[in-house]
Design a protein around this motif. Structure first.
Motif, PDB file in Angstrom:
ATOM      1  N   ARG A 281      -4.259   5.548   3.134  1.00 20.10           N
ATOM      2  CA  ARG A 281      -3.370   4.714   2.335  1.00 20.10           C
ATOM      3  C   ARG A 281      -4.158   4.092   1.184  1.00 20.10           C
ATOM      4  O   ARG A 281      -5.389   3.980   1.233  1.00 20.10           O
TER       5      ARG A 281
ATOM      6  N   THR B 256       1.136   5.690   0.756  1.00 24.46           N
ATOM      7  CA  THR B 256       0.569   6.909   1.315  1.00 24.46           C
ATOM      8  C   THR B 256       0.166   7.825   0.160  1.00 24.46           C
ATOM      9  O   THR B 256       0.550   7.606  -0.993  1.00 24.46           O
TER      10      THR B 256
ATOM     11  N   SER C  40       0.845  -1.186   0.000  1.00 20.38           N
ATOM     12  CA  SER C  40       0.000   0.000   0.000  1.00 20.38           C
ATOM     13  C   SER C  40       0.884   1.240   0.000  1.00 20.38           C
ATOM     14  O   SER C  40       2.081   1.178   0.319  1.00 20.38           O
TER      15      SER C  40
END
Length: 301
Positions: free
Chosen positions: A42, A8, A6
């Protein structure tokens, strides 16, 4: 178990080369799905990949001539998107994109499901790219093989190359975690051929069974710490921000079947890839060698 990746919001903005405000706007509109960890948003890597793939469609939505039939270009390199745009501008065809790996794309062509297939398949016995595989799969089919570009392939490693990886045999380091490409991709074939040549068992690579479906995802796995090393091309390393160990220059070619209905397509593609504007756009992307672009590698008669 394979670790899901994942990003940001800031990392997504860096990958797409846009501002964070643009990403927040896409999130607000519901175009980019996110989840929260505490107060931080995220995004799953697979959701980002889907957004990128879906966003490519408008590039090929130009009105199509009444008598034109759509054609399928198979492969993953961004230069193929550029090729599709040129084809649409200079012919009556609508260009559709398939993102299958080299071997899977070649099989699709054999089955009549692809019109232009991009290839970067290394043959360890001859040291040759692509042609040994084409001769075995397109049996009985006449074809032309054109060079699109050359590019560096090698290892994605963490910043500073902490394991000092410098060769294929270094992959046997017992503390390394590997991330692989899917079966049928050119990168997977390159790895498996190098393991065979160097007499390295795939079982000795921790993580060999963990697969991603494109260069960007492999590089991202290394960047996130989900893996220590993976195989791919230089361009993706620079996009993601991991270090790159070049090990081979691979020839990236296009194969088109020579049929009565493909005569105009072959002429159009040869004209495009040999044109100064097209080659200049490839060169401007960086990390590509265009010294052989447009050259005929092999042609059956």
């Amino acid at each position: 178990m394979h670790k899901e990746l994942s990003y940001t919001i800031e990392e997504v903005a860096q990958l797409l080369k846009v501002s964070k405000l643009t990403i927040y706007d896409l999130v607000k509109k519901g175009e980019l799905p996110v989840f929260r960890v505490g107060r931080q948003m995220r995004m799953d890597a697979k959701d980002l990949e889907k957004y990128i793939a879906d966003s490519k469609s408008p590039a090929y939505s130009a009105p199509e001539a009444k008598d034109a039939s759509p054609l399928v270009i198979s492969g993953q390199d961004m230069v193929l998107d550029l090729l599709g745009q040129y084809i649409e501008k200079n012919s009556g065809h609508k260009a559709l994109r398939s993102h299958k790996g080299s071997l899977n794309g070649l099989i699709s062509m054999y089955n009549g499901e692809a019109d232009i297939v991009s290839l970067h398949m290394f043959d360890g016995d001859t040291g040759e790219y692509n042609l040994p595989y084409i001769k075995k799969i397109l049996v009985g089919y006449p074809y032309i093989l054109l060079n699109l570009l050359s590019r560096k392939a090698g290892l994605y490693v963490k910043k500073g190359n902490p394991f000092n990886l410098a060769s294929w045999t270094d992959l046997t380091h017992d503390k390394l975690t590997f991330i692989n490409r899917e079966r049928g991709s050119g990168a997977r074939i390159l790895l498996d051929e190098q393991l065979r040549i160097n007499k390295i068992s795939a079982k000795s690579l921790k993580g060999y069974e963990n697969e991603e479906t494109n260069h960007l995802s492999v590089a991202s796995a290394v960047s996130s710490g989900a893996a220590d090393v993976g195989v791919g091309i230089e361009k993706a390393a620079k996009l993601v921000g991991v270090d790159f160990v070049p090990l081979i220059t691979e020839r990236y070619d296009l194969v088109i079947l020579k049929t009565s209905t493909n005569e105009d397509l072959i002429t159009a593609v040869k004209t495009i890839v040999n044109s100064i504007p097209f080659q200049a756009e490839i060169d401007a992307l960086g990390d590509y060698d265009i010294s052989r672009t447009g050259s005929v590698i092999h042609e059956t008669f």
